[in-house]
Design a protein around this motif. Structure first.
Motif, PDB file in Angstrom:
ATOM      1  N   VAL A  36     -16.771 -44.687  12.192  1.00 23.85           N
ATOM      2  CA  VAL A  36     -15.764 -44.115  11.291  1.00 23.85           C
ATOM      3  C   VAL A  36     -16.485 -43.366  10.177  1.00 23.85           C
ATOM      4  CG1 VAL A  36     -15.638 -46.167   9.793  1.00 23.85           C
ATOM      5  CG2 VAL A  36     -13.629 -44.710  10.041  1.00 23.85           C
ATOM      6  N   GLY A  37     -15.798 -42.402   9.574  1.00 24.97           N
ATOM      7  CA  GLY A  37     -16.348 -41.770   8.385  1.00 24.97           C
ATOM      8  C   GLY A  37     -16.452 -42.792   7.272  1.00 24.97           C
ATOM      9  N   SER A  38     -17.304 -42.553   6.312  1.00 25.45           N
ATOM     10  CA  SER A  38     -17.449 -43.500   5.205  1.00 25.45           C
ATOM     11  C   SER A  38     -16.173 -43.528   4.366  1.00 25.45           C
ATOM     12  CB  SER A  38     -18.634 -43.106   4.331  1.00 25.45           C
ATOM     13  OG  SER A  38     -18.346 -41.913   3.630  1.00 25.45           O
ATOM     14  N   ASN A  39     -15.991 -44.603   3.645  1.00 26.68           N
ATOM     15  CA  ASN A  39     -14.835 -44.698   2.747  1.00 26.68           C
ATOM     16  C   ASN A  39     -14.898 -43.617   1.675  1.00 26.68           C
ATOM     17  OD1 ASN A  39     -14.003 -46.851   4.274  1.00 26.68           O
ATOM     18  ND2 ASN A  39     -14.752 -48.393   2.845  1.00 26.68           N
ATOM     19  N   ALA A  40     -16.103 -43.259   1.229  1.00 24.87           N
ATOM     20  CA  ALA A  40     -16.245 -42.176   0.244  1.00 24.87           C
ATOM     21  C   ALA A  40     -15.724 -40.865   0.819  1.00 24.87           C
ATOM     22  CB  ALA A  40     -17.700 -42.039  -0.183  1.00 24.87           C
ATOM     23  N   PHE A  41     -16.064 -40.575   2.071  1.00 23.39           N
ATOM     24  CA  PHE A  41     -15.583 -39.363   2.729  1.00 23.39           C
ATOM     25  C   PHE A  41     -14.052 -39.341   2.755  1.00 23.39           C
ATOM     26  CE2 PHE A  41     -13.927 -37.404   6.589  1.00 23.39           C
ATOM     27  CZ  PHE A  41     -14.397 -36.099   6.452  1.00 23.39           C
ATOM     28  N   PHE A  42     -13.452 -40.457   3.164  1.00 24.57           N
ATOM     29  CA  PHE A  42     -11.996 -40.479   3.293  1.00 24.57           C
ATOM     30  C   PHE A  42     -11.282 -40.504   1.943  1.00 24.57           C
ATOM     31  CE2 PHE A  42     -12.935 -41.671   7.729  1.00 24.57           C
ATOM     32  CZ  PHE A  42     -12.230 -40.637   8.324  1.00 24.57           C
ATOM     33  N   LEU A  43     -11.893 -41.076   0.923  1.00 27.35           N
ATOM     34  CA  LEU A  43     -11.300 -40.968  -0.417  1.00 27.35           C
ATOM     35  C   LEU A  43     -11.274 -39.507  -0.859  1.00 27.35           C
ATOM     36  CD1 LEU A  43     -12.727 -44.106  -2.197  1.00 27.35           C
ATOM     37  CD2 LEU A  43     -10.311 -43.506  -2.002  1.00 27.35           C
ATOM     38  N   GLY A  44     -12.341 -38.778  -0.554  1.00 29.41           N
ATOM     39  CA  GLY A  44     -12.366 -37.341  -0.849  1.00 29.41           C
ATOM     40  C   GLY A  44     -11.300 -36.598  -0.075  1.00 29.41           C
ATOM     41  N   ALA A  45     -11.135 -36.928   1.204  1.00 26.73           N
ATOM     42  CA  ALA A  45     -10.098 -36.283   2.022  1.00 26.73           C
ATOM     43  C   ALA A  45      -8.710 -36.573   1.463  1.00 26.73           C
ATOM     44  CB  ALA A  45     -10.204 -36.742   3.474  1.00 26.73           C
ATOM     45  N   CYS A  46      -8.509 -37.784   0.974  1.00 26.20           N
ATOM     46  CA  CYS A  46      -7.215 -38.132   0.370  1.00 26.20           C
ATOM     47  C   CYS A  46      -6.942 -37.252  -0.837  1.00 26.20           C
ATOM     48  CB  CYS A  46      -7.199 -39.608  -0.038  1.00 26.20           C
ATOM     49  SG  CYS A  46      -7.134 -40.746   1.353  1.00 26.20           S
ATOM     50  N   TYR A  47      -7.933 -37.057  -1.654  1.00 32.87           N
ATOM     51  CA  TYR A  47      -7.778 -36.227  -2.851  1.00 32.87           C
ATOM     52  C   TYR A  47      -7.449 -34.784  -2.476  1.00 32.87           C
ATOM     53  CZ  TYR A  47      -8.914 -33.683  -7.081  1.00 32.87           C
ATOM     54  OH  TYR A  47      -8.860 -32.843  -8.166  1.00 32.87           O
ATOM     55  N   VAL A  48      -8.175 -34.233  -1.523  1.00 33.63           N
ATOM     56  CA  VAL A  48      -8.006 -32.818  -1.156  1.00 33.63           C
ATOM     57  C   VAL A  48      -6.719 -32.590  -0.380  1.00 33.63           C
ATOM     58  CG1 VAL A  48      -8.981 -30.948   0.242  1.00 33.63           C
ATOM     59  CG2 VAL A  48     -10.467 -32.318  -1.232  1.00 33.63           C
ATOM     60  N   TYR A  49      -6.400 -33.471   0.574  1.00 33.49           N
ATOM     61  CA  TYR A  49      -5.277 -33.229   1.489  1.00 33.49           C
ATOM     62  C   TYR A  49      -4.008 -33.997   1.131  1.00 33.49           C
ATOM     63  CZ  TYR A  49      -8.713 -30.908   4.397  1.00 33.49           C
ATOM     64  OH  TYR A  49      -9.679 -30.059   4.861  1.00 33.49           O
ATOM     65  N   PHE A  51      -3.549 -37.304   1.213  1.00 35.56           N
ATOM     66  CA  PHE A  51      -3.333 -38.530   1.969  1.00 35.56           C
ATOM     67  C   PHE A  51      -3.313 -39.720   1.019  1.00 35.56           C
ATOM     68  CE2 PHE A  51      -5.936 -36.098   5.288  1.00 35.56           C
ATOM     69  CZ  PHE A  51      -4.818 -35.533   5.862  1.00 35.56           C
ATOM     70  N   VAL A  52      -2.863 -40.855   1.511  1.00 35.59           N
ATOM     71  CA  VAL A  52      -2.740 -42.073   0.720  1.00 35.59           C
ATOM     72  C   VAL A  52      -3.909 -43.004   1.045  1.00 35.59           C
ATOM     73  CG1 VAL A  52      -1.307 -44.109   0.304  1.00 35.59           C
ATOM     74  CG2 VAL A  52      -0.233 -41.871   0.678  1.00 35.59           C
ATOM     75  N   PRO A  53      -4.737 -43.344   0.055  1.00 38.18           N
ATOM     76  CA  PRO A  53      -5.811 -44.319   0.279  1.00 38.18           C
ATOM     77  C   PRO A  53      -5.335 -45.725  -0.093  1.00 38.18           C
ATOM     78  CG  PRO A  53      -6.146 -43.269  -1.829  1.00 38.18           C
ATOM     79  CD  PRO A  53      -4.880 -42.677  -1.243  1.00 38.18           C
ATOM     80  N   ARG A  54      -5.747 -46.706   0.696  1.00 39.73           N
ATOM     81  CA  ARG A  54      -5.401 -48.091   0.376  1.00 39.73           C
ATOM     82  C   ARG A  54      -6.585 -49.009   0.674  1.00 39.73           C
ATOM     83  NH1 ARG A  54      -1.859 -46.325  -2.298  1.00 39.73           N
ATOM     84  NH2 ARG A  54       0.364 -46.559  -1.970  1.00 39.73           N
ATOM     85  N   ALA A  55      -6.866 -49.887  -0.266  1.00 38.23           N
ATOM     86  CA  ALA A  55      -7.817 -50.970  -0.036  1.00 38.23           C
ATOM     87  C   ALA A  55      -7.068 -52.068   0.711  1.00 38.23           C
ATOM     88  CB  ALA A  55      -8.347 -51.488  -1.365  1.00 38.23           C
ATOM     89  N   ILE A  56      -7.723 -52.669   1.692  1.00 32.09           N
ATOM     90  CA  ILE A  56      -7.110 -53.722   2.500  1.00 32.09           C
ATOM     91  C   ILE A  56      -7.670 -55.066   2.043  1.00 32.09           C
ATOM     92  CG2 ILE A  56      -6.748 -54.621   4.834  1.00 32.09           C
ATOM     93  CD1 ILE A  56      -7.484 -51.737   5.837  1.00 32.09           C
TER      94      ILE A  56
END
Length: 155
Positions: A36-49, A51-56
């Motif tokens: 999987v992509g790193s959590n840092a990568f996906f947090l960035g994607a959430c900001y740009v696109y 999307f909703v980030p959630r800690a589990i």
């Protein structure tokens, strides 16, 4: 087991960033991990696109990270990322976490279909997705890896 999806905050940011899906990644900082992509990568994607980030969490313990939302490019709701920290894998979290994410998406968007892509040889994840009812669409997501696309049709 008490799964909760919570916002990523200033207080939890570094814990989420430092949670890795593979033990070999613990000492490395990379954009893409093995599965999987790193959590840092996906947090960035959430900001740009948008999307909703959630800690589990399981009770008070951070066990993973997920991101999801409406992907304008494909005009559909997608589970963008889902990961369980390596130290929590193999403990039966896969399906309960996936169900919690699906429930959150349905609650937020009232969506009738959810799409995701997965690295083709991530057999453990594919098994969980298929057990929940995701079916391959025949599409391939072109990214860091070619990834087959799956869809869950909700009634």
């Amino acid at each position: 087991m008490h799964i909760k999806l919570l916002e990523v905050t200033e207080d939890t940011f570094w814990d989420v960033i430092n949670l890795k899906s593979d033990q070999d990644q613990d000492q490395q900082i990379q954009i893409f991990e093995r599965w999987v992509g790193s959590n840092a990568f996906f947090l960035g994607a959430c900001y740009v696109y948008g999307f909703v980030p959630r800690a589990i969490y399981d009770n008070q313990t951070l066990i993973g990270f997920t991101s999801f939302g409406y992907r304008k490019e494909h005009q559909r709701y997608e589970l963008i990322s889902i990961m369980i920290g390596h130290q929590f894998q193999g403990r039966g979290y896969g399906l309960p976490v996936l169900n919690a994410v699906i429930d959150e998406m349905v609650k937020m968007y009232n969506c009738k279909e959810i799409y995701l892509s997965v690295i083709y040889n991530n057999d453990r994840a594919i098994k969980v997705y298929e057990k929940r009812g995701f079916k391959p669409t025949g599409e391939i997501e072109k990214g860091h890896h070619d990834e087959p696309v799956y869809c869950l049709k909700l009634d």
